[in-house]
Structures are given as structure tokens and as C-alpha cells.
Write an enzyme that holds these catalytic residues in place. Sequence first.
Site, PDB file in Angstrom:
ATOM      1  N   CYS A 152      55.563  71.330  38.896  1.00  0.00           N
ATOM      2  CA  CYS A 152      54.997  69.878  38.754  1.00  0.00           C
ATOM      3  C   CYS A 152      53.575  71.009  37.106  1.00  0.00           C
ATOM      4  O   CYS A 152      54.250  71.300  36.376  1.00  0.00           O
ATOM      5  CB  CYS A 152      54.049  69.501  39.841  1.00  0.00           C
ATOM      6  N   ARG A 174      52.842  61.113  32.917  1.00  0.00           N
ATOM      7  CA  ARG A 174      52.310  62.846  32.722  1.00  0.00           C
ATOM      8  C   ARG A 174      54.456  62.980  32.042  1.00  0.00           C
ATOM      9  O   ARG A 174      53.694  64.427  30.711  1.00  0.00           O
ATOM     10  CB  ARG A 174      51.875  63.831  33.338  1.00  0.00           C
TER      11      ARG A 174
END
Length: 273
Positions: A234, A177
Site C-alpha cells: 500500500c 493513487r
Amino acid sequence: MSPSPLISAAELHDLFEMGRAPVVLDIRFTLQTGSDRAGYEAGHIPHAQFVDLDADLAGPPGQRGRHPLPDEETFVAAMRSAGVSDDSSVVVYDGGPATAAARGWWLLRYYGHGDVRVLDGGLTQWVAAGFPIGTEPSIVAAGSFTARPSLARVLDVDDVLDFARTNVLIDARAPERFRGEVEPVDPVAGHIPGAVNRPTTENVDLDGRFLDPEVLDGTFGGLVPAGKDVAVYCGSGVTAAHQILALELAGIDAALYPGSWSGWITDPTRPRA
């Protein structure tokens, strides 16, 4: 030395046996399905109160990301409803490995409550130790929790790029990611320019328990040069709290960028890497 932010299943069980039970909050949640009230109702640590991460530990999704920080009124009301008072010892847990529970730990500190610990390994370790599980709803008297001066730091969105240029901005998501190869949740892939990647999965062992502080210190030591400040983000500011907890175990104070990637990409003028 300050007390550890962690508590083991055996230590928590001993507190119950000695009549010194803390307020226990069940914060089970998964990225795929959201807050897990059904899991709580199927079985939880006796006397634990369920806290809904989406409703109680986050504001409505929008320009500030998928899980922006809750406003003071919402959080205070949730803590009082769960029986938390200013003098309460609090233990938070999830199913393991504490990626959701750490959000509760961080928010209690953000609103000034220092007496809070995370159950290391979560409900999985409680069950593995053979300790009892309850299924009946627990009725508690309302607490008197109040918001006090913060014990946690935040990084404002307007300061993120300057911070990344001069300090250490850690992206706590999975490497694929971070690299932008896969993005299962947000509409845009990539990461904040200048950030470095260290996934939260590297904080725990195969049982979902945090690695020893000395091990964490060694791994973070190579990532954080002496004299540099640290901030973490995050996808939506939830698992970043897990990274902040691991950094604290390693003796490193870190700030949270609450909006994280999901908030960053709401403004198309912000650069992406």
C-alpha cells in the site's frame, strides 16, 4: 478449519461476561493525524490498552518507508507493556474498519503469536451494540511475550519486480493513487510496475465490517489465477495488512511488501508506473 481471524462485538462482550476476557489492544490511527491516543482517553473498550501504531508498530521512517516494520526489541517491549504473554488471547481494534487494527494482527502473527483476532467493525460496532465504554486508564501486569517463528510472510524489496512479473502483486491503495492522479502523502505518484489495484475499501460493507468469506473469495478469485502466489503493498505497509486479512478470509495466503510505495520510491533507480 482454522478459527476466524475476526471476532464480533457480541462475541467479545460474551467473553467479558464469562470471565474469559482476552487482552484487548486499542490501535486507533488515521493517516491524517497519526496515532489517536486522545480518542482512546476519551473512551475505549473497558480494560483495553492503547498501542501507538507510529511508536510501537513501526520503526522510524526512512529508506524502508513511512512505517517500516518495528524491530523485535521494540515490538516485544510494547506487547509486554500492554499485558500480552505467549499464552494470551488477543483482540485488536480501531475505530473501524480495522485498517490500523489489521497491522497489529499481522505483526503479532509475524512475531509468532497466532491467538489474535480483529474486532470486526471496530469500536463503532461495539458502541452501536450498546456495550459499555471506559474512560479510566487500565493498569495491567506486564506480560511475558516473546518473539517466536513467524506465522506471516514478507516480500523482500529486491524480489518485488520479479514477483510482479510472475505472480500477483496487489496495490491496496485508492484507484486514483494507484493511477498516479492524486498523491496526498508521498512525494512521488504512481505504482510499482506489474502491480494490480484492489483498494481495501472493497473488503468491507457500509458498516465497516468485512464482507462474507464467500463474497471475498469471489472478488479475489477473478484477480488471483490458480497457482499464483500473492503479495500486497500500500502506501506504507499499514492498510496492506487489511488486504492480507481479507485474503485470508477468502482462503488465500498472501505476503506483505513492508516498505510499500513510500519505501519503493526512496531509491530513484527503481522503476515507477
